[in-house]
Design a protein around this motif. Structure first.
Motif, PDB file in Angstrom:
ATOM      1  N   VAL A  78      -2.632  -7.652  10.449  1.00 15.22           N
ATOM      2  CA  VAL A  78      -3.034  -7.669   9.052  1.00 15.22           C
ATOM      3  C   VAL A  78      -1.805  -7.895   8.166  1.00 15.22           C
ATOM      4  O   VAL A  78      -1.858  -8.635   7.181  1.00 15.22           O
ATOM      5  CB  VAL A  78      -3.774  -6.362   8.669  1.00 15.22           C
ATOM      6  CG1 VAL A  78      -3.977  -6.247   7.182  1.00 15.22           C
ATOM      7  CG2 VAL A  78      -5.109  -6.301   9.384  1.00 15.22           C
ATOM      8  N   GLY A  79      -0.683  -7.271   8.519  1.00 11.75           N
ATOM      9  CA  GLY A  79       0.543  -7.438   7.746  1.00 11.75           C
ATOM     10  C   GLY A  79       1.076  -8.873   7.803  1.00 11.75           C
ATOM     11  O   GLY A  79       1.623  -9.371   6.827  1.00 11.75           O
ATOM     12  N   GLN A  80       0.923  -9.557   8.929  1.00 13.39           N
ATOM     13  CA  GLN A  80       1.388 -10.930   9.062  1.00 13.39           C
ATOM     14  C   GLN A  80       0.468 -11.893   8.348  1.00 13.39           C
ATOM     15  O   GLN A  80       0.893 -12.971   7.952  1.00 13.39           O
ATOM     16  CB  GLN A  80       1.499 -11.302  10.536  1.00 13.39           C
ATOM     17  CG  GLN A  80       2.619 -10.597  11.266  1.00 13.39           C
ATOM     18  CD  GLN A  80       2.614 -10.890  12.752  1.00 13.39           C
ATOM     19  OE1 GLN A  80       1.696 -11.534  13.272  1.00 13.39           O
ATOM     20  NE2 GLN A  80       3.634 -10.391  13.447  1.00 13.39           N
ATOM     21  N   GLY A  81      -0.767 -11.505   8.161  1.00 10.54           N
ATOM     22  CA  GLY A  81      -1.741 -12.369   7.496  1.00 10.54           C
ATOM     23  C   GLY A  81      -1.527 -12.436   5.991  1.00 10.54           C
ATOM     24  O   GLY A  81      -1.961 -13.366   5.329  1.00 10.54           O
ATOM     25  N   ASN A  82      -0.858 -11.476   5.421  1.00 10.32           N
ATOM     26  CA  ASN A  82      -0.645 -11.457   3.968  1.00 10.32           C
ATOM     27  C   ASN A  82       0.409 -12.406   3.618  1.00 10.32           C
ATOM     28  O   ASN A  82       1.289 -12.727   3.290  1.00 10.32           O
ATOM     29  CB  ASN A  82      -0.326 -10.047   3.458  1.00 10.32           C
ATOM     30  CG  ASN A  82      -1.570  -9.173   3.498  1.00 10.32           C
ATOM     31  OD1 ASN A  82      -2.676  -9.667   3.443  1.00 10.32           O
ATOM     32  ND2 ASN A  82      -1.365  -7.875   3.590  1.00 10.32           N
TER      33      ASN A  82
END
Length: 82
Positions: A78-82
């Motif tokens: 989720v953090g890499q998707g932002n």
């Protein structure tokens, strides 16, 4: 005649609180406690409740240990998707 307190008439402790036949007051109190059956159901429920709590706490601990990695992967994705 049936005694509702679980003892026979000759084993009864006097209601005045004065120990019978010169017996020690703590011995009389202990004898009264041993004969008393009123709290046995509450103790049984407390033991069953504590067993259920221990099983639930152990299950949660196992779940957290096994799923911690999965939640870390989700957090990273989720953090890499932002």
């Amino acid at each position: 005649m049936h005694d509702p307190n679980g003892g026979s008439a000759e084993n009864r402790v006097p209601q005045s609180g004065i120990p019978a036949s010169g017996a020690d007051a703590s011995a009389v109190g202990m004898a009264r406690f041993v004969r008393d059956k009123r709290g046995s159901t509450a103790i049984e429920y407390a033991l069953i409740g504590s067993l259920i709590f221990l099983v639930a706490a152990g299950s949660i601990r196992v779940y957290v240990n096994r799923m911690g990695g999965v939640y870390n992967q989700i957090s990273t994705a989720v953090g890499q998707g932002n």
